[in-house]
Design a protein around this motif. Structure first.
Motif, PDB file in Angstrom:
ATOM      1  N   GLN A   1      58.453  18.494  48.123  1.00 54.30           N
ATOM      2  CA  GLN A   1      57.548  18.444  46.920  1.00 54.30           C
ATOM      3  C   GLN A   1      56.168  18.274  47.210  1.00 54.30           C
ATOM      4  OE1 GLN A   1      59.215  15.543  44.169  1.00 54.30           O
ATOM      5  NE2 GLN A   1      61.291  15.793  44.696  1.00 54.30           N
ATOM      6  N   PHE A   2      55.582  17.671  48.450  1.00 46.57           N
ATOM      7  CA  PHE A   2      54.232  17.516  48.545  1.00 46.57           C
ATOM      8  C   PHE A   2      54.006  18.201  50.032  1.00 46.57           C
ATOM      9  CE2 PHE A   2      55.800  14.001  45.801  1.00 46.57           C
ATOM     10  CZ  PHE A   2      55.045  14.289  44.617  1.00 46.57           C
ATOM     11  N   PRO A   3      53.511  19.406  49.874  1.00 45.28           N
ATOM     12  CA  PRO A   3      53.459  19.816  51.549  1.00 45.28           C
ATOM     13  C   PRO A   3      52.192  19.181  52.223  1.00 45.28           C
ATOM     14  CG  PRO A   3      53.874  21.612  49.582  1.00 45.28           C
ATOM     15  CD  PRO A   3      53.540  20.331  48.729  1.00 45.28           C
ATOM     16  N   THR A   4      51.180  18.723  51.219  1.00 41.90           N
ATOM     17  CA  THR A   4      50.182  18.221  52.101  1.00 41.90           C
ATOM     18  C   THR A   4      49.863  16.802  51.300  1.00 41.90           C
ATOM     19  OG1 THR A   4      48.458  18.856  50.231  1.00 41.90           O
ATOM     20  CG2 THR A   4      49.033  20.388  51.978  1.00 41.90           C
ATOM     21  N   LYS A   5      49.194  16.160  52.122  1.00 42.35           N
ATOM     22  CA  LYS A   5      48.997  14.527  51.691  1.00 42.35           C
ATOM     23  C   LYS A   5      47.923  14.699  50.702  1.00 42.35           C
ATOM     24  CE  LYS A   5      46.654  11.887  54.544  1.00 42.35           C
ATOM     25  NZ  LYS A   5      46.371  10.925  55.820  1.00 42.35           N
ATOM     26  N   ALA A   6      46.966  15.632  50.637  1.00 41.16           N
ATOM     27  CA  ALA A   6      46.078  15.765  49.495  1.00 41.16           C
ATOM     28  C   ALA A   6      46.857  15.742  48.079  1.00 41.16           C
ATOM     29  CB  ALA A   6      45.106  16.766  49.642  1.00 41.16           C
ATOM     30  N   GLU A   7      47.888  16.546  48.229  1.00 43.58           N
ATOM     31  CA  GLU A   7      48.562  16.792  47.099  1.00 43.58           C
ATOM     32  C   GLU A   7      49.387  15.499  46.510  1.00 43.58           C
ATOM     33  OE1 GLU A   7      50.516  20.960  46.687  1.00 43.58           O
ATOM     34  OE2 GLU A   7      50.052  21.028  48.515  1.00 43.58           O
ATOM     35  N   LEU A   8      49.771  15.074  47.376  1.00 44.96           N
ATOM     36  CA  LEU A   8      50.780  13.742  47.322  1.00 44.96           C
ATOM     37  C   LEU A   8      49.662  12.714  46.656  1.00 44.96           C
ATOM     38  CD1 LEU A   8      52.956  11.962  47.140  1.00 44.96           C
ATOM     39  CD2 LEU A   8      52.703  11.355  49.692  1.00 44.96           C
TER      40      LEU A   8
ATOM     41  N   VAL B   1      39.658   7.116  45.988  1.00 49.10           N
ATOM     42  CA  VAL B   1      39.190   8.511  45.759  1.00 49.10           C
ATOM     43  C   VAL B   1      37.852   8.486  46.096  1.00 49.10           C
ATOM     44  CG1 VAL B   1      38.565  10.462  44.024  1.00 49.10           C
ATOM     45  CG2 VAL B   1      40.842   9.269  43.845  1.00 49.10           C
ATOM     46  N   ILE B   2      36.873   7.743  45.446  1.00 48.92           N
ATOM     47  CA  ILE B   2      35.573   7.681  45.698  1.00 48.92           C
ATOM     48  C   ILE B   2      35.185   7.197  47.299  1.00 48.92           C
ATOM     49  CG2 ILE B   2      33.283   6.390  45.293  1.00 48.92           C
ATOM     50  CD1 ILE B   2      34.446   6.027  42.543  1.00 48.92           C
ATOM     51  N   ALA B   3      35.896   6.500  47.832  1.00 50.70           N
ATOM     52  CA  ALA B   3      35.562   5.987  49.206  1.00 50.70           C
ATOM     53  C   ALA B   3      35.957   7.006  50.354  1.00 50.70           C
ATOM     54  CB  ALA B   3      36.109   4.789  49.545  1.00 50.70           C
ATOM     55  N   GLU B   4      36.982   7.639  49.976  1.00 48.80           N
ATOM     56  CA  GLU B   4      37.627   8.549  50.755  1.00 48.80           C
ATOM     57  C   GLU B   4      37.106  10.106  50.863  1.00 48.80           C
ATOM     58  OE1 GLU B   4      38.913   7.426  53.270  1.00 48.80           O
ATOM     59  OE2 GLU B   4      40.942   5.798  52.628  1.00 48.80           O
TER      60      GLU B   4
ATOM     61  N   PHE C   1      36.995  13.532  53.668  1.00 47.37           N
ATOM     62  CA  PHE C   1      38.215  14.607  53.480  1.00 47.37           C
ATOM     63  C   PHE C   1      37.943  15.391  52.769  1.00 47.37           C
ATOM     64  CE2 PHE C   1      39.521  10.265  55.006  1.00 47.37           C
ATOM     65  CZ  PHE C   1      40.027  10.650  56.273  1.00 47.37           C
ATOM     66  N   PRO C   2      37.692  16.658  53.206  1.00 49.90           N
ATOM     67  CA  PRO C   2      37.405  17.811  52.224  1.00 49.90           C
ATOM     68  C   PRO C   2      38.509  18.220  51.182  1.00 49.90           C
ATOM     69  CG  PRO C   2      36.631  18.427  54.320  1.00 49.90           C
ATOM     70  CD  PRO C   2      37.127  17.129  54.755  1.00 49.90           C
ATOM     71  N   GLU C   3      39.583  18.143  51.761  1.00 50.04           N
ATOM     72  CA  GLU C   3      40.827  18.380  50.921  1.00 50.04           C
ATOM     73  C   GLU C   3      40.813  17.497  49.683  1.00 50.04           C
ATOM     74  OE1 GLU C   3      42.447  15.634  54.239  1.00 50.04           O
ATOM     75  OE2 GLU C   3      40.843  17.074  53.936  1.00 50.04           O
ATOM     76  N   LEU C   4      40.312  16.163  49.668  1.00 58.84           N
ATOM     77  CA  LEU C   4      40.085  15.428  48.748  1.00 58.84           C
ATOM     78  C   LEU C   4      39.067  15.842  47.772  1.00 58.84           C
ATOM     79  CD1 LEU C   4      41.089  11.774  49.492  1.00 58.84           C
ATOM     80  CD2 LEU C   4      42.439  13.161  48.541  1.00 58.84           C
ATOM     81  N   ARG C   5      37.765  16.208  48.440  1.00 56.90           N
ATOM     82  CA  ARG C   5      36.734  16.480  47.496  1.00 56.90           C
ATOM     83  C   ARG C   5      36.798  17.605  46.724  1.00 56.90           C
ATOM     84  NH1 ARG C   5      33.616  15.970  51.830  1.00 56.90           N
ATOM     85  NH2 ARG C   5      33.441  18.086  52.372  1.00 56.90           N
ATOM     86  N   THR C   6      37.610  18.549  47.364  1.00 52.35           N
ATOM     87  CA  THR C   6      37.544  20.035  46.720  1.00 52.35           C
ATOM     88  C   THR C   6      38.716  20.137  45.683  1.00 52.35           C
ATOM     89  OG1 THR C   6      39.141  20.864  48.464  1.00 52.35           O
ATOM     90  CG2 THR C   6      36.780  21.054  48.604  1.00 52.35           C
TER      91      THR C   6
ATOM     92  N   ALA D   1      51.534   2.295  46.907  1.00 44.21           N
ATOM     93  CA  ALA D   1      51.330   1.035  47.697  1.00 44.21           C
ATOM     94  C   ALA D   1      50.765   1.347  48.975  1.00 44.21           C
ATOM     95  CB  ALA D   1      52.794   0.626  47.855  1.00 44.21           C
ATOM     96  N   LEU D   2      51.328   2.330  49.621  1.00 45.45           N
ATOM     97  CA  LEU D   2      50.616   2.536  51.147  1.00 45.45           C
ATOM     98  C   LEU D   2      49.123   2.858  51.156  1.00 45.45           C
ATOM     99  CD1 LEU D   2      53.706   4.149  52.997  1.00 45.45           C
ATOM    100  CD2 LEU D   2      52.746   2.012  53.337  1.00 45.45           C
ATOM    101  N   PHE D   3      48.722   3.857  50.055  1.00 44.91           N
ATOM    102  CA  PHE D   3      47.477   4.437  49.988  1.00 44.91           C
ATOM    103  C   PHE D   3      46.181   3.230  49.835  1.00 44.91           C
ATOM    104  CE2 PHE D   3      49.060   8.773  48.909  1.00 44.91           C
ATOM    105  CZ  PHE D   3      48.539   9.492  50.156  1.00 44.91           C
ATOM    106  N   LEU D   4      46.841   2.290  48.977  1.00 43.41           N
ATOM    107  CA  LEU D   4      46.308   1.041  48.336  1.00 43.41           C
ATOM    108  C   LEU D   4      46.031   0.254  49.521  1.00 43.41           C
ATOM    109  CD1 LEU D   4      47.147   0.527  44.587  1.00 43.41           C
ATOM    110  CD2 LEU D   4      45.221   1.768  45.469  1.00 43.41           C
ATOM    111  N   GLU D   5      47.160   0.044  50.455  1.00 45.25           N
ATOM    112  CA  GLU D   5      47.219  -1.028  51.374  1.00 45.25           C
ATOM    113  C   GLU D   5      46.240  -0.416  52.652  1.00 45.25           C
ATOM    114  OE1 GLU D   5      50.060  -3.354  54.508  1.00 45.25           O
ATOM    115  OE2 GLU D   5      50.975  -1.939  52.675  1.00 45.25           O
TER     116      GLU D   5
END
Length: 207
Positions: A55-62, A113-116, A120-125, A26-30
């Motif tokens: 459970q999710f040490p980083t925002k990228a993992e979440l 995903v495409i926009a961000e 953000f290298p942590e998403l791109r990789t 919900a928050l990522f989409l908003e």
């Protein structure tokens, strides 16, 4: 710790995970990836930050888990996929894949995903393991079984799967993702799936 306590804690951990994933989606989409904090997600999910970070040490993992959770819908997997009619089985699984792609949250999260990812290298990789999604696991199993039973000759199921799914996605998903006003009729969507199935059948069906 008793067996009952262990089962209880596992159930609590899974409930917390689902709450975090729902709040994250919900928050990522908003707000987008950048303006969504783990602390805010924990607050909205009703869990402590320590519970979330466990459970999710980083925002990228979440975020990755959120995208995959949006596609983890076992109810989309068709039952009784025919094993003696290669094309018919492909069409059934292709329709299920199309239903997955048409889920609004999948489209919205893929846009994120495409926009961000460029910023953000942590998403791109990251490599999102879409092969864990129930529909795609069912397709992989179907292709392996078709080869094993002699219905088809598929030495590389991963390649065949990518070819089939790519044809469907390029027809019914990517135009919609790029052009928000683009649409197609149910008949056009069915035709695209059947044409993809015929192409795979022509390439891989046993003589």
């Amino acid at each position: 710790m008793t067996r009952g306590d262990s089962a209880y804690h596992r159930a609590m951990a899974e409930a917390n995970r689902q709450s975090v994933l729902a709040a994250g989606a919900a928050l990522f989409l908003e707000n987008g990836y950048d303006r969504t904090s783990l602390a805010r997600i924990a607050q909205e999910a009703g869990v402590s930050k320590a519970t979330l970070f466990k459970q999710f040490p980083t925002k990228a993992e979440l975020f990755e888990a959120t995208v995959l959770a949006a596609g983890s819908t076992p109810d989309l997997v068709p039952l009784d996929v025919p094993t003696d009619d290669f094309r018919a089985g492909l069409v059934m699984l292709g329709r299920a894949y199309g239903d997955l792609l048409m889920r609004p949250e999948m489209t919205a999260l893929m846009r994120t995903v495409i926009a961000e990812s460029p910023r953000f290298p942590e998403l791109r990789t990251r490599t999102f393991d879409f092969g864990t999604l129930p529909v795609l696991k069912a397709l992989a199993r179907y292709l392996r079984d078709a080869h094993a039973t002699g219905v088809a000759e598929i030495d590389d199921p991963d390649t065949a799967s990518a070819q089939f799914l790519g044809m469907i996605a390029s027809s019914i998903f990517w135009p919609r993702l790029v052009h928000g006003t683009w649409s197609m009729t149910d008949d056009e969507r069915e035709q695209a799936i059947e044409e993809a199935a015929r192409t795979i059948e022509a390439r891989y069906a046993a003589s």
